[in-house]
Design an enzyme around this catalytic site. Sequence first.
Site, mmCIF file in Angstrom:
data_model
loop_
_atom_site.group_PDB
_atom_site.id
_atom_site.type_symbol
_atom_site.label_atom_id
_atom_site.label_comp_id
_atom_site.label_asym_id
_atom_site.label_seq_id
_atom_site.Cartn_x
_atom_site.Cartn_y
_atom_site.Cartn_z
ATOM 1 N N ALA A 146 -7.905 34.183 30.721
ATOM 2 C CA ALA A 146 -8.772 33.154 30.140
ATOM 3 C C ALA A 146 -10.215 33.547 30.395
ATOM 4 O O ALA A 146 -10.517 34.289 31.340
ATOM 5 C CB ALA A 146 -8.474 31.794 30.769
ATOM 6 N N TRP A 187 -19.483 21.487 39.237
ATOM 7 C CA TRP A 187 -19.718 20.801 37.967
ATOM 8 C C TRP A 187 -20.260 19.394 38.231
ATOM 9 O O TRP A 187 -19.527 18.534 38.735
ATOM 10 C CB TRP A 187 -18.399 20.701 37.174
ATOM 11 C CG TRP A 187 -17.921 22.038 36.700
ATOM 12 C CD1 TRP A 187 -18.355 22.696 35.591
ATOM 13 C CD2 TRP A 187 -16.909 22.876 37.295
ATOM 14 N NE1 TRP A 187 -17.686 23.902 35.464
ATOM 15 C CE2 TRP A 187 -16.790 24.043 36.494
ATOM 16 C CE3 TRP A 187 -16.098 22.761 38.423
ATOM 17 C CZ2 TRP A 187 -15.908 25.061 36.780
ATOM 18 C CZ3 TRP A 187 -15.212 23.777 38.708
ATOM 19 C CH2 TRP A 187 -15.131 24.925 37.891
ATOM 20 N N ARG A 238 -23.046 18.278 31.441
ATOM 21 C CA ARG A 238 -23.195 18.298 32.899
ATOM 22 C C ARG A 238 -24.486 17.578 33.272
ATOM 23 O O ARG A 238 -25.480 17.654 32.534
ATOM 24 C CB ARG A 238 -23.244 19.745 33.434
ATOM 25 C CG ARG A 238 -21.920 20.451 33.298
ATOM 26 C CD ARG A 238 -21.943 21.834 33.925
ATOM 27 N NE ARG A 238 -20.816 22.615 33.414
ATOM 28 C CZ ARG A 238 -20.574 23.881 33.700
ATOM 29 N NH1 ARG A 238 -21.372 24.519 34.526
ATOM 30 N NH2 ARG A 238 -19.536 24.516 33.179
ATOM 31 N N VAL A 263 -8.091 30.495 37.961
ATOM 32 C CA VAL A 263 -7.731 31.891 37.657
ATOM 33 C C VAL A 263 -7.579 32.674 38.968
ATOM 34 O O VAL A 263 -8.182 32.337 39.973
ATOM 35 C CB VAL A 263 -8.792 32.585 36.759
ATOM 36 C CG1 VAL A 263 -8.726 32.074 35.337
ATOM 37 C CG2 VAL A 263 -10.188 32.434 37.332
ATOM 38 N N GLN A 321 -19.709 25.659 24.907
ATOM 39 C CA GLN A 321 -18.975 26.777 25.505
ATOM 40 C C GLN A 321 -17.965 27.275 24.471
ATOM 41 O O GLN A 321 -17.613 26.573 23.527
ATOM 42 C CB GLN A 321 -18.218 26.336 26.765
ATOM 43 C CG GLN A 321 -19.091 26.238 28.001
ATOM 44 C CD GLN A 321 -18.294 26.083 29.286
ATOM 45 O OE1 GLN A 321 -17.102 25.802 29.269
ATOM 46 N NE2 GLN A 321 -18.965 26.263 30.403
ATOM 47 N N HIS A 334 -16.572 21.507 30.934
ATOM 48 C CA HIS A 334 -16.335 22.853 30.395
ATOM 49 C C HIS A 334 -15.211 22.742 29.352
ATOM 50 O O HIS A 334 -14.615 21.670 29.182
ATOM 51 C CB HIS A 334 -15.980 23.874 31.494
ATOM 52 C CG HIS A 334 -14.876 23.447 32.430
ATOM 53 N ND1 HIS A 334 -14.358 24.273 33.399
ATOM 54 C CD2 HIS A 334 -14.176 22.289 32.559
ATOM 55 C CE1 HIS A 334 -13.419 23.658 34.080
ATOM 56 N NE2 HIS A 334 -13.292 22.452 33.589
HETATM 57 C C1 FA5 Z 1 -17.058 27.650 33.527
HETATM 58 O O1 FA5 Z 1 -17.453 26.596 32.992
HETATM 59 C C2 FA5 Z 1 -15.616 28.082 33.464
HETATM 60 N N1 FA5 Z 1 -14.843 27.068 32.838
HETATM 61 C C3 FA5 Z 1 -15.513 29.414 32.755
HETATM 62 C C4 FA5 Z 1 -14.174 30.055 32.859
HETATM 63 C C5 FA5 Z 1 -13.231 29.862 31.857
HETATM 64 C C6 FA5 Z 1 -13.873 30.858 33.959
HETATM 65 C C7 FA5 Z 1 -11.985 30.461 31.946
HETATM 66 C C8 FA5 Z 1 -12.603 31.444 34.064
HETATM 67 C C9 FA5 Z 1 -11.681 31.277 33.065
HETATM 68 P P1 FA5 Z 1 -19.469 28.305 34.253
HETATM 69 O O2 FA5 Z 1 -19.792 27.032 34.940
HETATM 70 O O3 FA5 Z 1 -19.997 29.558 34.857
HETATM 71 O O4 FA5 Z 1 -17.896 28.520 34.126
HETATM 72 O O5 FA5 Z 1 -19.972 28.209 32.737
HETATM 73 C C10 FA5 Z 1 -19.684 29.204 31.802
HETATM 74 C C11 FA5 Z 1 -20.902 29.446 30.911
HETATM 75 O O6 FA5 Z 1 -21.334 28.216 30.339
HETATM 76 C C12 FA5 Z 1 -22.117 29.946 31.688
HETATM 77 O O7 FA5 Z 1 -22.080 31.354 31.802
HETATM 78 C C13 FA5 Z 1 -23.258 29.531 30.809
HETATM 79 O O8 FA5 Z 1 -23.462 30.454 29.764
HETATM 80 C C14 FA5 Z 1 -22.736 28.240 30.193
HETATM 81 N N2 FA5 Z 1 -23.329 27.097 30.891
HETATM 82 C C15 FA5 Z 1 -22.943 26.522 32.019
HETATM 83 N N3 FA5 Z 1 -23.743 25.489 32.350
HETATM 84 C C16 FA5 Z 1 -24.675 25.419 31.388
HETATM 85 C C17 FA5 Z 1 -25.799 24.563 31.131
HETATM 86 N N4 FA5 Z 1 -26.091 23.552 31.933
HETATM 87 N N5 FA5 Z 1 -26.537 24.777 30.030
HETATM 88 C C18 FA5 Z 1 -26.229 25.790 29.183
HETATM 89 N N6 FA5 Z 1 -25.179 26.621 29.351
HETATM 90 C C19 FA5 Z 1 -24.414 26.447 30.436
#
Ligand code: FA5
Length: 355
Positions: A322, A164, A211, A268, A225, A185
Amino acid sequence: MSGEGRGDWRGELEALEREGLAAIAAVADAAGLEQVRVQLLGRKGRLTGILRGVAALPAAERPAVGARANTAKAALEAALEARRAALEAGARAAAVARERVDVTLPGRPVGGGRLHPLTQILEEICSVFVEMGFRVVEGPEVEWDYYNFEALNIPEGHPARDMWDTFWVDPASAGTDRPMLLRTHTSPMQIRVMEATRPPVRVIVPGKCYRYEAVDASHESQFHQVEGLAVDAGITFAHLKGTLQQFARRIFGGERRVRFRCDYFPFVEPGVDMSIDCFACQGAGCRLCKGTGWIEILGAGMVHPDVLARVGYDPARVTGFAFGMGPARIAMLKHGIEDIRLFHGNDPRFLRQFP
Ligand code: FA5
């Protein structure tokens, strides 16, 4: 002025009347009319000038001159009044003409407002989970490091922090010595919700995240999200799968198949990513799914026992799952949108396509 001037008086009065009437007729507006009135009948006007000479005439002539002067004055006054009324009526008619509405013209369409496609998908996602018994909660976008990282098993120096790219808040300007950031997130809300409530917990958390990204067709530095959390006695991975499969079918329709593969998120265990079979090619492989037949839509997993213990839950008694997803990603898949930047581009040609 002399006795022989009697004919001159008459001539002058006749000229005054004739020229005065012509001037009154030629006037175009109220201000011009007043100017003409002052020139003709005012204290220093032409008529006063003529009458001033009457006193010097022989007494026998005065009545005739006076009478003629009166008829000239009356004629001019009547003409002034008539012209004033005519000008007023003209101005009124012009105003009415300006304001007249042609009721036979076709109306101009009024552009109706509509919900932004991201708002629409957020509402749709939330309502699917609300029907399954989840409660919608929201949380702060400016967050403590503790909730965003520490309490989620990501202590300072943990390599997972590299997942992140974070916007940090300057502690001095925020008046704090605790590290503060724009949440990367919605997962910090897992901790806040569990701190504030006892199991059973079932919440869904829509909200903005930030981010420090290199922005491209699938990454924005500000994005939404939707987090989900369920904790209770006896919750298993089967509940996670069933809930998310139901969600995928409701949003993407049909008998969507889902696929879970191992993924790593420190908060998790086990962690997974979930894909759905490609609805464009029914899993055969196409451009949308990059030939794989599957499209990844979210990260998920069983809540880590250390996370439960940190908020005072007993991991031997309760378990939970989650998940976290990007609604823009879901909307892009659902509507075939190729660039995430379109959502905040404010182009009506794009927005009009989502009635
Ligand atoms: C997470 O942020 C974890 N908090 C998710 C999670 C929650 C896992 C609970 C387990 C249990 P990740 O970095 O993959 O995971 O982001 C999740 C989703 O947010 C991605 O699949 C994407 O759809 C969206 N996302 C992430 N970064 C961006 C971005 N820069 N722009 C748009 N959408 C984004």
